[in-house]
Design a protein around this motif. Sequence first.
Motif, short mmCIF file in Angstrom:
data_model
loop_
_atom_site.label_atom_id
_atom_site.label_comp_id
_atom_site.label_asym_id
_atom_site.label_seq_id
_atom_site.Cartn_x
_atom_site.Cartn_y
_atom_site.Cartn_z
N LEU A 334 0.87 -1.17 0.00
CA LEU A 334 0.00 0.00 0.00
C LEU A 334 0.90 1.22 0.00
CD1 LEU A 334 -2.45 -1.45 2.66
CD2 LEU A 334 -2.83 -1.33 0.19
N GLY A 335 1.08 1.81 -1.13
CA GLY A 335 1.98 2.97 -1.25
C GLY A 335 3.21 2.64 -2.08
N ASP A 336 3.80 3.68 -2.65
CA ASP A 336 4.93 3.53 -3.57
C ASP A 336 6.16 2.90 -2.93
OD1 ASP A 336 3.66 4.37 -5.71
OD2 ASP A 336 4.55 6.39 -5.79
N GLU A 337 6.53 3.43 -1.75
CA GLU A 337 7.72 2.93 -1.08
C GLU A 337 7.56 1.45 -0.73
OE1 GLU A 337 10.64 4.45 -0.63
OE2 GLU A 337 9.72 6.00 -1.89
N ALA A 338 6.39 1.13 -0.22
CA ALA A 338 6.10 -0.27 0.16
C ALA A 338 6.18 -1.16 -1.09
CB ALA A 338 4.72 -0.35 0.80
N SER A 339 5.70 -0.65 -2.20
CA SER A 339 5.70 -1.43 -3.43
C SER A 339 7.13 -1.77 -3.85
CB SER A 339 4.99 -0.64 -4.53
OG SER A 339 5.11 -1.31 -5.75
N VAL A 340 8.02 -0.77 -3.71
CA VAL A 340 9.42 -1.00 -4.08
C VAL A 340 10.02 -2.07 -3.17
CG1 VAL A 340 11.70 0.09 -4.09
CG2 VAL A 340 9.72 1.30 -5.06
N GLU A 341 9.74 -1.97 -1.87
CA GLU A 341 10.30 -2.93 -0.94
C GLU A 341 9.79 -4.35 -1.21
OE1 GLU A 341 10.97 -1.27 2.83
OE2 GLU A 341 10.77 -3.21 3.83
N LEU A 342 8.52 -4.43 -1.57
CA LEU A 342 7.91 -5.73 -1.85
C LEU A 342 8.62 -6.43 -3.02
CD1 LEU A 342 5.52 -7.64 -1.17
CD2 LEU A 342 4.19 -6.44 -2.91
N THR A 343 9.03 -5.65 -4.00
CA THR A 343 9.74 -6.23 -5.15
C THR A 343 10.95 -7.04 -4.69
OG1 THR A 343 9.00 -4.45 -6.58
CG2 THR A 343 10.92 -5.68 -7.32
N GLY A 344 11.70 -6.45 -3.73
CA GLY A 344 12.89 -7.15 -3.21
C GLY A 344 12.52 -8.41 -2.45
N TRP A 345 11.54 -8.32 -1.57
CA TRP A 345 11.14 -9.50 -0.78
C TRP A 345 10.69 -10.66 -1.65
CZ3 TRP A 345 7.27 -7.19 3.23
CH2 TRP A 345 7.99 -6.42 4.17
N LEU A 346 9.85 -10.30 -2.62
CA LEU A 346 9.28 -11.39 -3.42
C LEU A 346 10.37 -12.11 -4.20
CD1 LEU A 346 5.84 -10.04 -4.68
CD2 LEU A 346 6.39 -11.36 -2.64
N ARG A 347 11.35 -11.34 -4.65
CA ARG A 347 12.44 -12.00 -5.39
C ARG A 347 13.17 -12.98 -4.48
NH1 ARG A 347 17.79 -10.80 -8.18
NH2 ARG A 347 17.64 -12.44 -9.77
N ARG A 348 13.40 -12.56 -3.23
CA ARG A 348 14.11 -13.45 -2.30
C ARG A 348 13.26 -14.68 -1.95
NH1 ARG A 348 16.00 -8.35 -0.81
NH2 ARG A 348 14.39 -7.96 0.76
N LEU A 349 11.97 -14.48 -1.78
CA LEU A 349 11.09 -15.62 -1.48
C LEU A 349 11.04 -16.59 -2.66
CD1 LEU A 349 8.09 -13.95 0.39
CD2 LEU A 349 9.82 -15.47 1.35
N ARG A 350 10.95 -16.05 -3.86
CA ARG A 350 10.90 -16.93 -5.05
C ARG A 350 12.18 -17.73 -5.19
NH1 ARG A 350 8.38 -12.01 -8.23
NH2 ARG A 350 6.16 -12.53 -8.11
N ALA A 351 13.30 -17.10 -4.79
CA ALA A 351 14.57 -17.83 -4.87
C ALA A 351 14.54 -19.05 -3.95
CB ALA A 351 15.72 -16.91 -4.49
N LEU A 352 13.68 -19.02 -2.93
CA LEU A 352 13.56 -20.16 -2.02
C LEU A 352 12.52 -21.17 -2.50
CD1 LEU A 352 13.63 -18.22 1.38
CD2 LEU A 352 15.48 -19.59 0.38
N GLY A 353 11.94 -20.91 -3.68
CA GLY A 353 10.97 -21.86 -4.22
C GLY A 353 9.53 -21.46 -3.97
N CYS A 354 9.33 -20.32 -3.32
CA CYS A 354 7.97 -19.87 -3.01
C CYS A 354 7.30 -19.36 -4.29
CB CYS A 354 8.08 -18.74 -1.98
SG CYS A 354 6.51 -17.98 -1.57
N ARG A 355 6.05 -19.81 -4.50
CA ARG A 355 5.32 -19.32 -5.68
C ARG A 355 4.59 -18.04 -5.27
NH1 ARG A 355 2.22 -24.86 -6.62
NH2 ARG A 355 1.87 -24.37 -4.43
N ALA A 356 5.13 -16.93 -5.73
CA ALA A 356 4.64 -15.64 -5.24
C ALA A 356 4.06 -14.78 -6.36
CB ALA A 356 5.79 -14.90 -4.56
N GLU A 357 2.95 -14.12 -6.05
CA GLU A 357 2.33 -13.16 -6.96
C GLU A 357 2.19 -11.85 -6.20
OE1 GLU A 357 0.80 -13.40 -10.07
OE2 GLU A 357 0.57 -15.56 -10.43
N ARG A 358 1.75 -10.82 -6.87
CA ARG A 358 1.56 -9.55 -6.18
C ARG A 358 0.52 -8.70 -6.90
NH1 ARG A 358 6.28 -5.38 -6.54
NH2 ARG A 358 4.50 -4.03 -6.09
N GLY A 359 0.05 -7.68 -6.19
CA GLY A 359 -0.84 -6.71 -6.81
C GLY A 359 -0.02 -5.58 -7.42
N PHE A 360 -0.63 -4.91 -8.37
CA PHE A 360 0.05 -3.80 -9.05
C PHE A 360 -0.81 -2.54 -9.02
CE2 PHE A 360 1.63 -7.69 -11.11
CZ PHE A 360 2.99 -7.53 -10.93
#
Length: 424
Positions: A334-360
Motif C-alpha cells: 500500500l503505497g509507492d515505497e512499500a511497493s518498491v520494498e515488496l519487489t525485493g522480498w518477493l524476489r528473495r522468497l521466489r529464490a527459495l521456491g515460493c510461488r509468489a504473486e503480487r498486486g500492481f
Amino acid sequence: MLTQRPRGMHDILPQEAFLWHEIEEAARRICARYGFSEVRTPILEHTELFQRGVGENTDIVEKEMYTFNDRGGRSMTLRPEGTAGAVRAYVEHKFYGGPQPVKWFYLGPMFRYERPQAGRQRQFHQFGVEVFGVADPAVDAEVIALGLDFVEDIGLKGLRLELNSVGCSQCRPVYRERLLAYYRPLREQLCEDCQGRLERNPLRLLDCKRETCKALAQRAPRIGEALCDECRAHDEGLHRHLDAAGIAYEINPRLVRGLDYYTRTAFEVVEEGIGAQGTVLGGGRYNGLVEELGGPSVPGIGFAAGLERLILALAQRRGEGASEAGVDVFGIALGDEASVELTGWLRRLRALGCRAERGFEGKSLKAQLKAADRLGARWALILGEEERRRGVVIVKDLTGGEQRELPALELESWWKETEHGTGR
Ligand code: HAM
C-alpha cells in the motif's frame, strides 16, 4: 479468419496446461521406470516415409495427410504418427549396430486431416513408445504394461485392454483370401467405404463402425483360426506373460488397427465414457517395418496414446473445478515505497521456491485481497506505509483469516518453516 484457429486445431490455454504437464510428467516418470529414453524427431518428413511406412492403402495416406511441396519442390508431410519417423531415425543413425533392444519414447503433435469431433482433431498429441530389436513376447508384455501403468498413473483405472494377433507375412495372405471368399458374395450389403476397401484391404472391413458391416464382421472368419505356428506360439507366449503380470485383457478377433505395418500383436486400450472416439491408446508389433524403410530385418513394437482423449477422460472423472494449486504468497503493498520494498522480498522468497504473486498499480487493500483470493493464494503479505516504517509485515492466512505481524527480516525463515510445515 484472422482471429479464428484452423478447424480441428486447438489452443491449449493456461488453465488446462497444468493437466498437460501432469500427463507429460507421468509419461516421463513411467518411461524412466521401464528404461526408455526420449527421442525427438522432426514434425516434417519426406512424404514417401509415410507412404511406405504407414501404407498406401490406409485412410491416413489416402486422405488424411497434410502434404505440400517445399520451396525446393520436395514433397513433405506433417507427421500423422510417430512410428515411421522413429524407425527412420533408428535406421539413419544405425542404432541396429549397437546393443538391442533400443527403447525410445516421444511426446508431441501429430496431424491428420480428419473430420473433427470430440476426441478427434486435426492437430493432436501423442505419447508413444517404440522398442526395436527383440522379438520375444516378453517385450510385448512390457510395452503393454508400460501403457497401462501410464494411464493408471494419471488416474484412469479400470480401462479395457483389447488384444488380437494380426498374423505375419506367412499367414495373413491366407487369411486375406478366406476373408475375400466370405465377403465377395456380400459385397452389395457393405457400406460404400467397405465396398471400396474390399479388394485392397479386406481386413479393414472388420472394424467398420456401420451397423450392417458390423453384423457381417461378426460372422466373418477369424484370424485366430488362420495363424501360423510361430504367430500362435508368440500369441500364447504373450498371454502367459500378461497373466503373470496380473494384466486382464479381452481378445477381440476384429481388432485390426488402421495402419498397415502391424504383424502379430495388436492392442488397444479403450475408455467407454468419452463417446465414439474411446480408444485412448493403440499399438502393436511391426516386425517388417524397419526393413521396409531401408534397414536390416529388425523386429519392433510400440504404442501411442492420444493425449487429448486422456484429458477428456480425466476431466470427466474429476469433474469441473479441478485446477492447479498455484500460489503460495500474494504480496500486497500500500503505497509507492512499500511497493518498491515488496519487489525485493518477493524476489528473495521466489529464490527459495515460493510461488509468489503480487498486486500492481496501487489498488486498494480490498481489491488486492480479492485478487489473492481469485488466484487461490495461501497467504497474503501486507505491507502498508506504517508497517514499512516499523520494519514489519502482516502475514495473513487466507484459509483461516488469522493474521500476525512479523519482522520483515524474518520473512525468509518464516517461509522456510512454513514450507517445511506443509511438506511441500
Ligand atoms: P493410432 O491408432 O493411429 O496409432 O493412434 C494412436 C492413438 O492416437 C489413438 O488411439 C488415439 O488415442 C490417438 N489419435 C489418433 N488420431 C487422433 C485424432 N485425429 N485426434 C485425437 N487423437 C487421435 C498410431 O499412431 C501408431 N503410430 C501407434 C504405434 C506406435 N504403433 C506402434 N508404435
